[in-house]
Write a protein that holds these residues in place. Structure first.
Motif, PDB file in Angstrom:
ATOM      1  N   GLU A   1     -10.786  14.845  14.578  1.00 47.19           N
ATOM      2  CA  GLU A   1     -11.607  15.106  13.394  1.00 47.19           C
ATOM      3  C   GLU A   1     -10.900  14.764  12.089  1.00 47.19           C
ATOM      4  O   GLU A   1     -11.556  14.392  11.106  1.00 47.19           O
ATOM      5  N   ASN A   2      -9.586  14.891  12.056  1.00 50.24           N
ATOM      6  CA  ASN A   2      -8.848  14.719  10.803  1.00 50.24           C
ATOM      7  C   ASN A   2      -7.636  13.810  10.984  1.00 50.24           C
ATOM      8  O   ASN A   2      -6.491  14.247  10.822  1.00 50.24           O
ATOM      9  N   PRO A   3      -7.857  12.548  11.338  1.00 53.07           N
ATOM     10  CA  PRO A   3      -6.721  11.623  11.453  1.00 53.07           C
ATOM     11  C   PRO A   3      -5.982  11.514  10.131  1.00 53.07           C
ATOM     12  O   PRO A   3      -6.604  11.463   9.068  1.00 53.07           O
ATOM     13  N   ILE A   4      -4.657  11.485  10.211  1.00 51.33           N
ATOM     14  CA  ILE A   4      -3.846  11.557   8.996  1.00 51.33           C
ATOM     15  C   ILE A   4      -3.707  10.205   8.304  1.00 51.33           C
ATOM     16  O   ILE A   4      -3.330  10.124   7.143  1.00 51.33           O
ATOM     17  N   SER A   5      -3.999   9.123   9.005  1.00 51.03           N
ATOM     18  CA  SER A   5      -3.861   7.786   8.426  1.00 51.03           C
ATOM     19  C   SER A   5      -4.909   6.863   9.013  1.00 51.03           C
ATOM     20  O   SER A   5      -5.537   7.164  10.041  1.00 51.03           O
TER      21      SER A   5
ATOM     22  N   THR B   1     -18.823  12.254  -2.018  1.00 54.49           N
ATOM     23  CA  THR B   1     -18.732  13.692  -2.282  1.00 54.49           C
ATOM     24  C   THR B   1     -18.530  14.487  -1.001  1.00 54.49           C
ATOM     25  O   THR B   1     -17.742  15.442  -0.963  1.00 54.49           O
ATOM     26  N   HIS B   2     -19.216  14.100   0.064  1.00 53.41           N
ATOM     27  CA  HIS B   2     -19.143  14.855   1.318  1.00 53.41           C
ATOM     28  C   HIS B   2     -18.265  14.175   2.368  1.00 53.41           C
ATOM     29  O   HIS B   2     -18.230  14.614   3.515  1.00 53.41           O
ATOM     30  N   ALA B   3     -17.583  13.112   1.987  1.00 54.95           N
ATOM     31  CA  ALA B   3     -16.676  12.445   2.921  1.00 54.95           C
ATOM     32  C   ALA B   3     -15.336  13.171   2.945  1.00 54.95           C
ATOM     33  O   ALA B   3     -14.989  13.925   2.024  1.00 54.95           O
ATOM     34  N   VAL B   4     -14.567  12.944   4.011  1.00 57.20           N
ATOM     35  CA  VAL B   4     -13.216  13.493   4.100  1.00 57.20           C
ATOM     36  C   VAL B   4     -12.264  12.454   3.535  1.00 57.20           C
ATOM     37  O   VAL B   4     -12.067  11.386   4.120  1.00 57.20           O
ATOM     38  N   VAL B   5     -11.675  12.754   2.382  1.00 58.33           N
ATOM     39  CA  VAL B   5     -10.836  11.804   1.662  1.00 58.33           C
ATOM     40  C   VAL B   5      -9.386  12.250   1.767  1.00 58.33           C
ATOM     41  O   VAL B   5      -9.048  13.383   1.413  1.00 58.33           O
ATOM     42  N   ARG B   6      -8.516  11.363   2.274  1.00 56.59           N
ATOM     43  CA  ARG B   6      -7.108  11.694   2.439  1.00 56.59           C
ATOM     44  C   ARG B   6      -6.359  11.514   1.120  1.00 56.59           C
ATOM     45  O   ARG B   6      -6.414  10.444   0.509  1.00 56.59           O
ATOM     46  N   ASP B   7      -5.671  12.532   0.702  1.00 54.28           N
ATOM     47  CA  ASP B   7      -4.702  12.508  -0.390  1.00 54.28           C
ATOM     48  C   ASP B   7      -4.995  11.489  -1.485  1.00 54.28           C
ATOM     49  O   ASP B   7      -5.957  11.600  -2.204  1.00 54.28           O
ATOM     50  N   ALA B   8      -4.169  10.441  -1.569  1.00 51.29           N
ATOM     51  CA  ALA B   8      -4.189   9.543  -2.724  1.00 51.29           C
ATOM     52  C   ALA B   8      -5.402   8.625  -2.780  1.00 51.29           C
ATOM     53  O   ALA B   8      -5.605   7.935  -3.772  1.00 51.29           O
ATOM     54  N   ALA B   9      -6.231   8.623  -1.724  1.00 47.69           N
ATOM     55  CA  ALA B   9      -7.360   7.684  -1.710  1.00 47.69           C
ATOM     56  C   ALA B   9      -8.339   7.930  -2.848  1.00 47.69           C
ATOM     57  O   ALA B   9      -9.026   7.011  -3.292  1.00 47.69           O
ATOM     58  N   ASP B  10      -8.419   9.178  -3.339  1.00 46.31           N
ATOM     59  CA  ASP B  10      -9.380   9.461  -4.407  1.00 46.31           C
ATOM     60  C   ASP B  10      -8.815   9.165  -5.791  1.00 46.31           C
ATOM     61  O   ASP B  10      -9.487   9.378  -6.785  1.00 46.31           O
TER      62      ASP B  10
ATOM     63  N   VAL C   1     -28.965  -0.049   8.776  1.00 44.82           N
ATOM     64  CA  VAL C   1     -28.144   0.942   9.467  1.00 44.82           C
ATOM     65  C   VAL C   1     -27.829   2.066   8.491  1.00 44.82           C
ATOM     66  O   VAL C   1     -27.877   1.885   7.267  1.00 44.82           O
ATOM     67  N   SER C   2     -27.521   3.241   9.040  1.00 46.34           N
ATOM     68  CA  SER C   2     -27.191   4.368   8.169  1.00 46.34           C
ATOM     69  C   SER C   2     -26.185   5.273   8.851  1.00 46.34           C
ATOM     70  O   SER C   2     -25.977   5.210  10.067  1.00 46.34           O
ATOM     71  N   PHE C   3     -25.569   6.123   8.036  1.00 48.24           N
ATOM     72  CA  PHE C   3     -24.624   7.114   8.550  1.00 48.24           C
ATOM     73  C   PHE C   3     -24.517   8.245   7.534  1.00 48.24           C
ATOM     74  O   PHE C   3     -24.811   8.075   6.342  1.00 48.24           O
ATOM     75  N   SER C   4     -24.091   9.393   8.023  1.00 44.99           N
ATOM     76  CA  SER C   4     -23.858  10.524   7.132  1.00 44.99           C
ATOM     77  C   SER C   4     -22.524  10.333   6.415  1.00 44.99           C
ATOM     78  O   SER C   4     -21.533   9.958   7.057  1.00 44.99           O
ATOM     79  N   PRO C   5     -22.440  10.591   5.117  1.00 47.07           N
ATOM     80  CA  PRO C   5     -21.152  10.488   4.422  1.00 47.07           C
ATOM     81  C   PRO C   5     -20.083  11.388   5.041  1.00 47.07           C
ATOM     82  O   PRO C   5     -18.898  11.075   4.974  1.00 47.07           O
ATOM     83  N   ALA C   6     -20.493  12.502   5.646  1.00 51.13           N
ATOM     84  CA  ALA C   6     -19.529  13.428   6.254  1.00 51.13           C
ATOM     85  C   ALA C   6     -18.804  12.814   7.433  1.00 51.13           C
ATOM     86  O   ALA C   6     -17.744  13.305   7.836  1.00 51.13           O
ATOM     87  N   SER C   7     -19.346  11.730   8.007  1.00 51.75           N
ATOM     88  CA  SER C   7     -18.687  11.088   9.148  1.00 51.75           C
ATOM     89  C   SER C   7     -17.570  10.151   8.720  1.00 51.75           C
ATOM     90  O   SER C   7     -16.798   9.678   9.547  1.00 51.75           O
ATOM     91  N   LEU C   8     -17.464   9.877   7.414  1.00 49.52           N
ATOM     92  CA  LEU C   8     -16.437   8.964   6.911  1.00 49.52           C
ATOM     93  C   LEU C   8     -15.089   9.657   6.792  1.00 49.52           C
ATOM     94  O   LEU C   8     -14.997  10.824   6.393  1.00 49.52           O
ATOM     95  N   ARG C   9     -14.044   8.921   7.123  1.00 50.69           N
ATOM     96  CA  ARG C   9     -12.669   9.338   6.826  1.00 50.69           C
ATOM     97  C   ARG C   9     -12.101   8.250   5.925  1.00 50.69           C
ATOM     98  O   ARG C   9     -12.039   7.081   6.315  1.00 50.69           O
ATOM     99  N   VAL C  10     -11.711   8.636   4.707  1.00 45.22           N
ATOM    100  CA  VAL C  10     -11.351   7.666   3.673  1.00 45.22           C
ATOM    101  C   VAL C  10      -9.854   7.744   3.398  1.00 45.22           C
ATOM    102  O   VAL C  10      -9.286   8.834   3.232  1.00 45.22           O
TER     103      VAL C  10
END
Length: 387
Positions: A230-234, A267-276, A355-364
């Protein structure tokens, strides 16, 4: 409190090639640890160092407070004195010995005559459903039977640590699933401590209490399977754990967008550290998280919709494996055969789709894909009972 099995600063080189690079690892009693990564990442070399089959250049390895390797003092306990069990990819059964003699071998070299007399060989064979094969030779067995015998041999002496070197790789898909389930059930029942090497994420998720994802001789992420999934670090971990779809993102005055120019709300994506904090980033998501639609009106509220063109599709029974192109990037997805089969068969390559996807499924992740510091997560309290 120190873990029973510890690796500190382990380094192994071949000439100028660093295969294991200052690796630290802690393994709990009864834990099933999986070393996961692609070929050349150092996972098998790490396992062979634990076994004593390779001599590291530096670092230390301790089994239950006893040093079996120390680079400073050059202490290096040989494999037969480390009280380990080993299950190899190639089975490694003695062809001139019966199944009984192959399983008995670890007890024989340890001079455990009483265990042999008390039926330890027969008991080990029964645990892997090979009791009826004891008088056969390896050449008379199927691949699945040979691997089960190898597992029995690895467990018969009740070693401190059982090491599995990609033991399922040589089996066909059906046998691989059967033997994997058997190893999982054995671990649940017997509670042995194990290190299992694989490049297969399905094996890792099914078997591991914790996963160590390796890259270039180092551990990229060390965590319980659910957290890694669920939460890959890289980005490296995300790609290896099944997030095969990759989108390059760019931030302008109006927010984030894909390479095709589609707006993307993170807004609802999982954003890792410096990516934002950058103007470019990379998003990863799984094929299962992408849906196919005939028109924009079918897209669920809240989903990101992308206009794309059909590249190809493959029939998979109850689903189709579909590849589409959006901008410069390709996305893979699975489409329900009953819902989309007729339309896909009537479509040519290049047809317009949505095609579509939920923003929550993204890991950025930051565009450089780098990992950020992470403390290893302890295994569940019920070590050995991972479901």
């Amino acid at each position: 409190m120190t873990s029973p099995f510890t690796v500190a600063g382990l380094t192994k080189t071949y000439g100028s090639n660093v295969v294991v690079d200052q690796l630290d690892l802690e393994i709990e009693e009864g834990e099933f640890l999986v070393l996961l990564g692609p070929s050349g990442c150092g996972k098998t070399t790490t396992l062979r160092c634990l076994a004593g089959l390779e001599t590291p250049q530096g670092g230390s390895i301790a089994f239950k407070d006893h040093l079996v390797f120390d680079g400073r003092t050059r202490r290096n306990v040989p494999p037969h004195k480390r009280n380990i069990g080993m299950v190899f990819q190639s089975y490694a059964l003695w062809p001139h010995m019966t199944v009984r003699d192959n399983i008995r071998y670890p007890l024989k070299v340890r001079k455990r005559k009483q265990a042999i007399a008390e039926g330890a060989v027969e008991a080990a064979a029964e645990t892997v459903d090979c009791g009826a094969l004891l008088d056969r030779y390896p050449a008379q067995l199927s691949g699945g039977q040979q691997q089960r015998v190898a597992v029995a041999r690895g467990l018969v002496a009740q070693p401190d640590l059982v090491l599995f070197d990609e033991p399922l790789s040589n089996l066909d898909a059906r046998l691989r699933d059967q033997v994997r389930l058997q190893i999982h059930q054995l671990h649940q029942r017997l509670g042995f401590t194990a290190v299992f090497v694989t490049h297969d994420q399905a094996e890792a998720l099914a078997l591991g209490d914790r996963l160590a994802i390796m890259k270039s001789g180092k551990i990229e992420q060390y965590d319980v399977p659910e957290q890694v999934f669920e939460n890959p670090i890289s980005e490296y971990v995300a790609a290896f754990i099944g997030m095969g779809n990759r989108l390059e993102l760019h931030r302008g005055h109006d927010g984030w967008s894909t390479s095709a120019g589609d707006a993307l709300d993170l807004t609802h994506a999982v954003v890792r550290d410096a990516a934002d904090r950058t103007t470019s980033a990379v998003a990863r998501l799984r094929p299962d998280d992408v849906s196919l639609h005939r028109s924009i009106e079918e897209v669920p509220s809240g989903n990101v919709a992308l206009h794309a063109e059909l590249i190809t599709y493959e029939y998979g029974g109850r689903h189709f494996d579909v590849t589409v192109k959006t901008g410069t990037e390709q996305l893979a997805l699975r489409a329900d055969a009953a819902e989309h089969g007729s339309a896909l068969r009537a479509s040519a390559s290049g047809a317009e789709v949505v095609v579509s996807f939920s923003p929550a499924s993204l890991r950025v992740f930051a565009a450089d894909g780098a990992a950020h510091a992470q403390e290893p997560t302890a295994p569940p309290a019920t070590v050995g009972g991972h479901a």
